[in-house]
Design a protein around this motif. Sequence first.
Motif, PDB file in Angstrom:
ATOM      1  N   GLY A 143       0.817  -1.101  -0.008  1.00 35.91           N
ATOM      2  CA  GLY A 143      -0.091   0.155   0.036  1.00 35.91           C
ATOM      3  C   GLY A 143       0.849   1.348  -0.099  1.00 35.91           C
ATOM      4  O   GLY A 143       0.552   2.251  -0.360  1.00 35.91           O
ATOM      5  N   SER A 144       1.917   1.325   0.646  1.00 36.85           N
ATOM      6  CA  SER A 144       2.861   2.174   0.612  1.00 36.85           C
ATOM      7  C   SER A 144       3.248   2.723  -0.743  1.00 36.85           C
ATOM      8  O   SER A 144       2.936   4.024  -1.150  1.00 36.85           O
ATOM      9  CB  SER A 144       4.132   2.039   1.414  1.00 36.85           C
ATOM     10  OG  SER A 144       4.988   2.981   1.333  1.00 36.85           O
ATOM     11  N   HIS A 186      -3.249   7.275   6.670  1.00 37.45           N
ATOM     12  CA  HIS A 186      -2.235   6.793   7.111  1.00 37.45           C
ATOM     13  C   HIS A 186      -0.729   7.659   6.806  1.00 37.45           C
ATOM     14  O   HIS A 186      -0.799   8.093   5.909  1.00 37.45           O
ATOM     15  CB  HIS A 186      -1.921   5.292   6.344  1.00 37.45           C
ATOM     16  CG  HIS A 186      -1.175   4.531   6.736  1.00 37.45           C
ATOM     17  ND1 HIS A 186       0.309   4.508   6.771  1.00 37.45           N
ATOM     18  CD2 HIS A 186      -1.570   3.026   7.204  1.00 37.45           C
ATOM     19  CE1 HIS A 186       0.592   3.176   7.225  1.00 37.45           C
ATOM     20  NE2 HIS A 186      -0.282   2.514   7.525  1.00 37.45           N
ATOM     21  N   VAL A 188       1.663   6.712   5.149  1.00 35.42           N
ATOM     22  CA  VAL A 188       2.647   6.484   4.315  1.00 35.42           C
ATOM     23  C   VAL A 188       2.264   7.668   3.122  1.00 35.42           C
ATOM     24  O   VAL A 188       3.074   7.831   2.153  1.00 35.42           O
ATOM     25  CB  VAL A 188       2.337   5.231   3.591  1.00 35.42           C
ATOM     26  CG1 VAL A 188       2.855   4.118   4.728  1.00 35.42           C
ATOM     27  CG2 VAL A 188       1.218   4.823   3.141  1.00 35.42           C
ATOM     28  N   VAL A 243      -6.869   2.712   9.629  1.00 31.90           N
ATOM     29  CA  VAL A 243      -6.559   1.360  10.119  1.00 31.90           C
ATOM     30  C   VAL A 243      -6.795   1.438  11.878  1.00 31.90           C
ATOM     31  O   VAL A 243      -6.711   0.402  12.457  1.00 31.90           O
ATOM     32  CB  VAL A 243      -4.887   1.029   9.728  1.00 31.90           C
ATOM     33  CG1 VAL A 243      -4.829   1.023   8.566  1.00 31.90           C
ATOM     34  CG2 VAL A 243      -4.120   2.426  10.354  1.00 31.90           C
ATOM     35  N   ASP A 268      -7.276   6.108  -0.441  1.00 33.49           N
ATOM     36  CA  ASP A 268      -6.273   5.005   0.156  1.00 33.49           C
ATOM     37  C   ASP A 268      -7.292   4.090   0.949  1.00 33.49           C
ATOM     38  O   ASP A 268      -7.777   3.973   1.807  1.00 33.49           O
ATOM     39  CB  ASP A 268      -5.581   5.532   1.308  1.00 33.49           C
ATOM     40  CG  ASP A 268      -4.382   4.620   1.788  1.00 33.49           C
ATOM     41  OD1 ASP A 268      -4.327   3.419   1.639  1.00 33.49           O
ATOM     42  OD2 ASP A 268      -3.960   4.977   2.832  1.00 33.49           O
ATOM     43  N   ALA A 270      -6.241   0.772   1.200  1.00 32.46           N
ATOM     44  CA  ALA A 270      -5.213  -0.361   1.240  1.00 32.46           C
ATOM     45  C   ALA A 270      -6.022  -1.388   2.158  1.00 32.46           C
ATOM     46  O   ALA A 270      -5.848  -2.616   1.680  1.00 32.46           O
ATOM     47  CB  ALA A 270      -4.018  -0.038   1.933  1.00 32.46           C
ATOM     48  N   TYR A 271      -6.460  -1.078   3.076  1.00 33.88           N
ATOM     49  CA  TYR A 271      -7.203  -2.180   3.950  1.00 33.88           C
ATOM     50  C   TYR A 271      -8.675  -2.103   3.494  1.00 33.88           C
ATOM     51  O   TYR A 271      -9.317  -3.018   3.130  1.00 33.88           O
ATOM     52  CB  TYR A 271      -6.828  -1.660   5.486  1.00 33.88           C
ATOM     53  CG  TYR A 271      -8.133  -2.202   6.347  1.00 33.88           C
ATOM     54  CD1 TYR A 271      -8.497  -3.570   6.267  1.00 33.88           C
ATOM     55  CD2 TYR A 271      -8.817  -1.290   7.060  1.00 33.88           C
ATOM     56  CE1 TYR A 271      -9.539  -3.824   7.250  1.00 33.88           C
ATOM     57  CE2 TYR A 271      -9.875  -1.534   7.910  1.00 33.88           C
ATOM     58  CZ  TYR A 271     -10.423  -2.934   8.020  1.00 33.88           C
ATOM     59  OH  TYR A 271     -11.354  -3.213   8.675  1.00 33.88           O
ATOM     60  N   ASP A 297      -4.842  -3.157  -1.091  1.00 31.11           N
ATOM     61  CA  ASP A 297      -3.692  -4.110  -0.806  1.00 31.11           C
ATOM     62  C   ASP A 297      -4.504  -5.544  -0.872  1.00 31.11           C
ATOM     63  O   ASP A 297      -4.770  -6.012   0.086  1.00 31.11           O
ATOM     64  CB  ASP A 297      -3.023  -3.843   0.456  1.00 31.11           C
ATOM     65  CG  ASP A 297      -2.015  -3.170   0.569  1.00 31.11           C
ATOM     66  OD1 ASP A 297      -1.162  -3.042  -0.371  1.00 31.11           O
ATOM     67  OD2 ASP A 297      -1.618  -2.809   1.705  1.00 31.11           O
ATOM     68  N   HIS A 299      -2.296  -8.130  -0.348  1.00 34.17           N
ATOM     69  CA  HIS A 299      -1.929  -8.580   1.007  1.00 34.17           C
ATOM     70  C   HIS A 299      -2.549  -8.313   2.313  1.00 34.17           C
ATOM     71  O   HIS A 299      -2.187  -8.939   3.353  1.00 34.17           O
ATOM     72  CB  HIS A 299      -0.417  -8.433   1.121  1.00 34.17           C
ATOM     73  CG  HIS A 299       0.057  -7.343   1.383  1.00 34.17           C
ATOM     74  ND1 HIS A 299       1.422  -6.648   0.922  1.00 34.17           N
ATOM     75  CD2 HIS A 299      -0.448  -6.009   1.859  1.00 34.17           C
ATOM     76  CE1 HIS A 299       1.554  -5.554   1.313  1.00 34.17           C
ATOM     77  NE2 HIS A 299       0.487  -4.995   2.076  1.00 34.17           N
ATOM     78  N   LYS A 300      -3.592  -7.676   2.189  1.00 31.28           N
ATOM     79  CA  LYS A 300      -4.507  -7.512   3.419  1.00 31.28           C
ATOM     80  C   LYS A 300      -5.581  -8.591   3.244  1.00 31.28           C
ATOM     81  O   LYS A 300      -5.475  -9.622   3.184  1.00 31.28           O
ATOM     82  CB  LYS A 300      -4.645  -6.257   3.602  1.00 31.28           C
ATOM     83  CG  LYS A 300      -3.508  -5.299   4.168  1.00 31.28           C
ATOM     84  CD  LYS A 300      -3.780  -3.927   4.183  1.00 31.28           C
ATOM     85  CE  LYS A 300      -2.410  -3.278   4.758  1.00 31.28           C
ATOM     86  NZ  LYS A 300      -2.475  -1.605   4.567  1.00 31.28           N
TER      87      LYS A 300
HETATM   88  C1  LIG Z   1      -1.720  -0.966   5.205  1.00 29.38           C
HETATM   89  C2  LIG Z   1      -1.950   0.447   4.969  1.00 29.38           C
HETATM   90  C3  LIG Z   1      -1.109   1.269   4.308  1.00 29.38           C
HETATM   91  C4  LIG Z   1       0.170   0.840   3.959  1.00 29.38           C
HETATM   92  O1  LIG Z   1       0.303  -0.280   3.258  1.00 29.38           O
HETATM   93  P1  LIG Z   1       1.514  -1.062   3.265  1.00 29.38           P
HETATM   94  O2  LIG Z   1       0.933  -2.384   2.396  1.00 29.38           O
HETATM   95  O3  LIG Z   1       1.592  -1.755   4.577  1.00 29.38           O
HETATM   96  O4  LIG Z   1       2.787  -0.699   2.461  1.00 29.38           O
HETATM   97  C5  LIG Z   1      -1.708   2.539   3.850  1.00 29.38           C
HETATM   98  N1  LIG Z   1      -2.742   2.996   4.205  1.00 29.38           N
HETATM   99  C6  LIG Z   1      -3.766   2.111   4.751  1.00 29.38           C
HETATM  100  C7  LIG Z   1      -5.209   2.662   4.643  1.00 29.38           C
HETATM  101  C8  LIG Z   1      -3.476   0.969   5.017  1.00 29.38           C
HETATM  102  O5  LIG Z   1      -4.457   0.005   5.599  1.00 29.38           O
END
Ligand SMILES: *Cc1c(COP(=O)(O)O)cnc(C)c1O
Length: 494
Positions: A143-144, A186, A188, A243, A268, A270-271, A297, A299-300
């Motif tokens: 996600g980064s 997040h 990142v 998160v 964003d 990612a999750y 992601d 991978h989540k």
């Molecule tokens: C996990 C996450 C990130 C970071 O992603 P990575 O896969 O750990 O690099 C960024 N934003 C959100 C909302 C996340 O859940």
Amino acid sequence: MVDAIRRDRASTDDLAGAVRAVLPGLEQFVRFEGLDPARIRSRWLAALDGPLPADGIGRDAVLDELSALIVGNGLRTGHPGFTGWVTTMPTDVAVAADLAQAVAVPQRWWATAGNFADDLAMRWLIALLGFPASHVGTFTAGGSTANLIGLGAARQHAGERLGLNPGRDGNLGFVEPRVYCSTETHHVVGRALGVLGLGRGSLREIALDGDGTIDVDALQRTLDDDARAGRSQVAIVACAGDVNTGRIDPIGELARIAGERGIWLHVDGAYGGWGLLDARVRERFGDVARHDSFAIDPHKWLAAPVGTGAVIVRDAGVLGRAFECETGAYDRERHAPVGTSDTGSPFDELGLGTPDFGVDFSAPARGLAVWAILREIGANGVRERIVRHNDCARRVADRVRGEPMLELLAEPVLSICCFRVRPKDWTNESRLDALNDAVLRRMRARGRSVTSSTRVGGRFAIRPCFINPRGTLSDADALVDEALAVAADLVAGH
Ligand SMILES: *Cc1c(COP(=O)(O)O)cnc(C)c1O
């Protein structure tokens, strides 16, 4: 004299034997029996810490160490009672695909079956989430990087509106660039702006409103102020599942605001992007066709191996110009479009994909695991998982509401539920924080339900996040039971 036929020291003729050697250890590990072995550092620290080997210990000894020391002391994110992180252990086909990729799909370029499956997985992902097929995507390390790429495209878009080409010329020409997000975004995202040369300081973090999501009126005021001051407005970043609590910004509204002002909307997810698959929360996302970029992601929640992120972008042209990478001369002469006919050699052509959609050059075909996962359980299997996990968070919330000893700190939106232990008559906040910290640690030491904490409104919260494919409603119940049992013990001891 060098022996021309002397073989390499590394074993290359018994892959099956090597894999077989670590399989019993892996099988043992995934039974998650007994207490968590990763607690006991003395078991591996002394054995592993040593100088660079001059001659090496040979294949069989390495495989023994890999199995006994590394796997045997591994981290149990796959334990059905583990709800601590937004990443989890991959499912079986995802692990197998990862191995297959390392052996047989060694580059994400090329037009082999594995590359086709990688490319197909992205098209499936785009369809699964409901984006128009005209959106493009790229798999990333996580996600980064997915956020970095989405924001790089945003920077290109903002620059081009000013007659600039930031991908080529950098950021000169921007006037005090600004990116807007909520305080829950997040970290990142800020770092990505640092990498892009806009600086972490370009982030305008807007406070939350009463719902715990971005205060849209405050955002509008900040946008107005910056527009009047002539600042370059690069992107609005929507949080699709923070998160800490899993809340989702009102993305439809943010899309409208971004659209009216000609600002890029980056989401964003990612999750929480997988929440698109649960009809109960889908409307929070608005019309995904209007999202300019979307980080998510595999991978989540999809339980792909860690190292598998993705970003989906509306405008392929902007993305390609943002990350343009001129092909080396040795590559260019062989660069031919991929057809459907057989070739003299698979090395006659470069294949699918482009280096212009991201920051990697050589990279694994990360989508292969995604292909395997989607092929195994289909859209319905993923949807059932997301709904089941969101149900788990709701189950925890319902149980908490029914227990006088427990207090709900945030209503679940996705699969996170924040609550705390609050014995009757306890009013001192720092004493409550200390109690909950102790409850959490005791729960972890017992090992049945291992979870994490956050702060909600300044209060220490126990924060389970359900994304583990092995987890079910009974694990949600067990978590509440554990919290109650541990709390009763600790409070009695006070
Ligand atoms: C996990 C996450 C990130 C970071 O992603 P990575 O896969 O750990 O690099 C960024 N934003 C959100 C909302 C996340 O859940």
